[in-house]
Design an enzyme around this catalytic site. Structure first.
Site, PDB file in Angstrom:
ATOM      1  CD  GLU A  22      -2.880   1.025   2.420  1.00 43.47           C
ATOM      2  OE1 GLU A  22      -3.547   2.031   2.710  1.00 43.47           O
ATOM      3  OE2 GLU A  22      -2.962  -0.059   3.041  1.00 43.47           O
ATOM      4  CG  ASN A  44       3.141 -11.526  -4.020  1.00 43.30           C
ATOM      5  OD1 ASN A  44       2.851 -12.293  -4.929  1.00 43.30           O
ATOM      6  ND2 ASN A  44       3.758 -11.928  -2.905  1.00 43.30           N
ATOM      7  N   PRO A 224     -23.271  29.907  10.918  1.00 42.06           N
ATOM      8  CG  PRO A 224     -23.613  27.829  11.920  1.00 42.06           C
ATOM      9  CD  PRO A 224     -23.065  28.467  10.683  1.00 42.06           C
ATOM     10  CG  ASP A 247     -25.742  41.596   8.470  1.00 45.32           C
ATOM     11  OD1 ASP A 247     -25.589  42.770   8.097  1.00 45.32           O
ATOM     12  OD2 ASP A 247     -26.376  40.745   7.824  1.00 45.32           O
ATOM     13  CE  LYS A 269     -30.160  45.390   6.649  1.00 43.68           C
ATOM     14  NZ  LYS A 269     -28.743  45.660   6.427  1.00 43.68           N
ATOM     15  N   GLY A 300     -24.510  36.654   8.415  1.00 43.24           N
ATOM     16  CA  GLY A 300     -24.644  35.446   9.207  1.00 43.24           C
ATOM     17  C   GLY A 300     -25.425  34.385   8.456  1.00 43.24           C
ATOM     18  N   GLY A 301     -25.067  33.116   8.678  1.00 36.72           N
ATOM     19  CA  GLY A 301     -25.767  32.028   8.007  1.00 36.72           C
ATOM     20  C   GLY A 301     -25.493  32.013   6.525  1.00 36.72           C
ATOM     21  CB  ILE A 305     -31.589  31.055   3.873  1.00 37.63           C
ATOM     22  CG1 ILE A 305     -31.343  29.999   2.786  1.00 37.63           C
ATOM     23  CG2 ILE A 305     -32.718  30.596   4.804  1.00 37.63           C
ATOM     24  CD1 ILE A 305     -31.039  28.618   3.311  1.00 37.63           C
ATOM     25  CG  MET A 382     -35.146  36.923  12.266  1.00 36.52           C
ATOM     26  SD  MET A 382     -35.059  37.826  10.701  1.00 36.52           S
ATOM     27  CE  MET A 382     -35.540  36.541   9.528  1.00 36.52           C
TER      28      MET A 382
END
Length: 471
Positions: A22, A44, A224, A247, A269, A300-301, A305, A382
């Protein structure tokens, strides 16, 4: 300096590998990538090597080693577990002045393999001369994160254009400024986007006329909260930014990853109050990009979305500003995972719905009958301020009062807070919750006590990213 760093051209040069296991297969894969003619000596050979041999991509030279096999090779690698054989190979190579590497035996190596960051034709090699492999691995991890995958293609195109640039700009100072502008501007953006034809067109336009430097807007999802969840592409954007508009939801740890000399501006915000109007944020983004700045809008996030990212890009499009989007892990995914709540589960929830809890004050804008269906998970962004109205509407439209709920605040951070209860307790739970917080409603919430894994101790002591440690 313990070793002289060299980049060897082994294309179409014979290389001998003694050993067929290997470890030998891994070395062969690396040599093959560099274009070597590979000869194997082993009793081998590994199945991977067997396939290469059958496809005539390597030569199985012999089953046993003899010193004469070194007479016509460029270098040799001993990848056996036979220490006496390895010693014999090393001595034979030294006598013939052949470069030799005995795997895992540095004293019998005239060269060692570095840790590699491959962005061909850009290649970075790292080594601690065998003193600290773990530190080298961590450094490589950081470099892998910082260097975009498009770097190689950028270098390839630049190499193609070098003669033309040199002819047009004979002064080395002018060429240096040209390439610095290209590698930090629209050309680099086009390459990263995979639009290679347009990237070359940009070079041509930059060469033919003295265009004013054109900026761009990069919309980046910060995730997050846990800085380790920021994407590699997001980290690269933060390291390249001239200005970052961020933010309140972006964690301090993520802000620490921004390039030190970049200008950082909070346009935060929060539910209930907006420190900077959206129109003003749009205006700033466009104004700075028009000045030739690389402007990052850090949210954020995930920016698409409930992040108003679409509105900001519409403004950029209208102003003819180039833009790109770097998605982030949305709060729903991060909060649920760190709380131990699977958003879907074959036995409890066949679908998941993301909604915002304050888009309509009277709640009339939502289809409560659909949202109240059993065996689905509701994730409400929210929603803390309207928790009472939400629970009342869901129960009124048929959702059981004892449906499990969870409120997760400061998700993925050491101060993460989880409040568990029933749907008819949602309002009272919300009064205890810190903000920002996410509401999860559904039968899957009942799994939280069994699947919970994250704690502040886990974050601080066990899983802190080595990227942060080395920043």
């Amino acid at each position: 300096m313990d070793y002289l760093p060299l980049f060897a051209d082994i294309r179409q040069r014979p290389v001998l590998v003694v050993g067929g296991g290997e470890v030998a297969a891994r070395k062969v894969a690396l040599l093959k990538k560099a274009g070597a003619i590979i000869k194997i000596v082993a009793k081998n050979i590994h199945p991977e090597l067997q396939i290469l041999q059958e496809n005539h991509e390597i030569e199985w030279l012999a089953k046993s080693f003899s010193p004469e096999q070194l007479d016509h090779v460029f270098l040799v690698i001993a990848a056996t577990n036979d220490s006496l054989l390895n010693q014999q190979i090393y001595q034979a190579a030294e006598q013939r002045h052949r470069l030799v590497n005995v795997v895992d035996d540095q004293q019998k190596c005239s060269f060692i393999f570095p840790s590699i960051v491959d962005r061909a034709p850009i290649t970075l090699a790292l080594s601690s001369a065998g003193t600290s492999p773990v530190l080298v691995r961590m450094l490589r991890e950081k470099l892998e994160a910082l260097l975009p995958q498009s770097l190689g293609k950028m270098a390839e195109i630049a190499g193609k254009w070098r003669p033309r640039i040199k002819e047009k700009l004979p002064a080395i100072k002018d060429r240096r400024l040209f390439w610095e502008k290209a590698f930090n501007g629209l050309f680099a953006h086009k390459v990263a986007s995979g639009d290679w034809e347009s990237a070359e067109k940009t070079l041509a336009e930059q060469l033919e006329k003295d265009n004013p430097k054109q900026g761009e807007i990069i919309l980046v999802g910060a995730g997050p909260g846990d800085a380790g969840l920021l994407t590699l592409r997001g980290l690269q954007a933060l390291q390249q930014a001239d200005i970052v508009l961020y933010d309140y939801l972006v964690s301090p740890a993520v802000l620490e990853m921004i390039r030190r000399d970049a200008q950082k501006i909070c346009v935060g915000k929060r539910a209930g109050h907006h420190s900077v109007a959206q129109e003003e944020t749009n205006r700033r983004l466009i104004e700075w990009a028009q000045q030739g700045k690389k402007v990052v809008r850090l949210k954020g996030g995930d920016p698409f979305i409930f992040g108003r990212g679409g509105e900001e890009l519409q403004a950029a499009k209208q102003a003819s500003i180039p833009f790109q989007v770097v998605p982030g892990i949305t709060a729903a995914s991060g909060a649920a995972a760190y709380a131990g709540i699977p958003l879907t589960h074959r036995d409890y929830s066949q679908n998941v719905v993301f909604i915002t809890g304050h888009c309509q004050k009277d709640g009339n804008g939502l289809d409560w009958a659909t949202l109240a269906r059993p065996h689905q998970t509701l994730v409400i962004y929210m929603g803390v301020m309207n928790a009472g109205k939400i629970s009342e509407a869901l129960i009124k439209h048929g959702r059981k009062a004892d449906t499990p709920v969870a409120i997760i605040a400061h998700a993925t951070l050491p101060n993460q807070q989880i409040l568990n209860g029933r749907l008819d307790q949602l309002e009272s739970l919300a009064k205890q919750a810190e903000t920002p917080a996410l509401l999860i409603i559904g039968e899957v919430g009942g799994l939280q006590s069994d699947l919970s894994w994250f704690s502040s101790k886990t974050d601080k002591e066990d899983t802190k990213s080595s990227l942060i440690n080395l920043a």
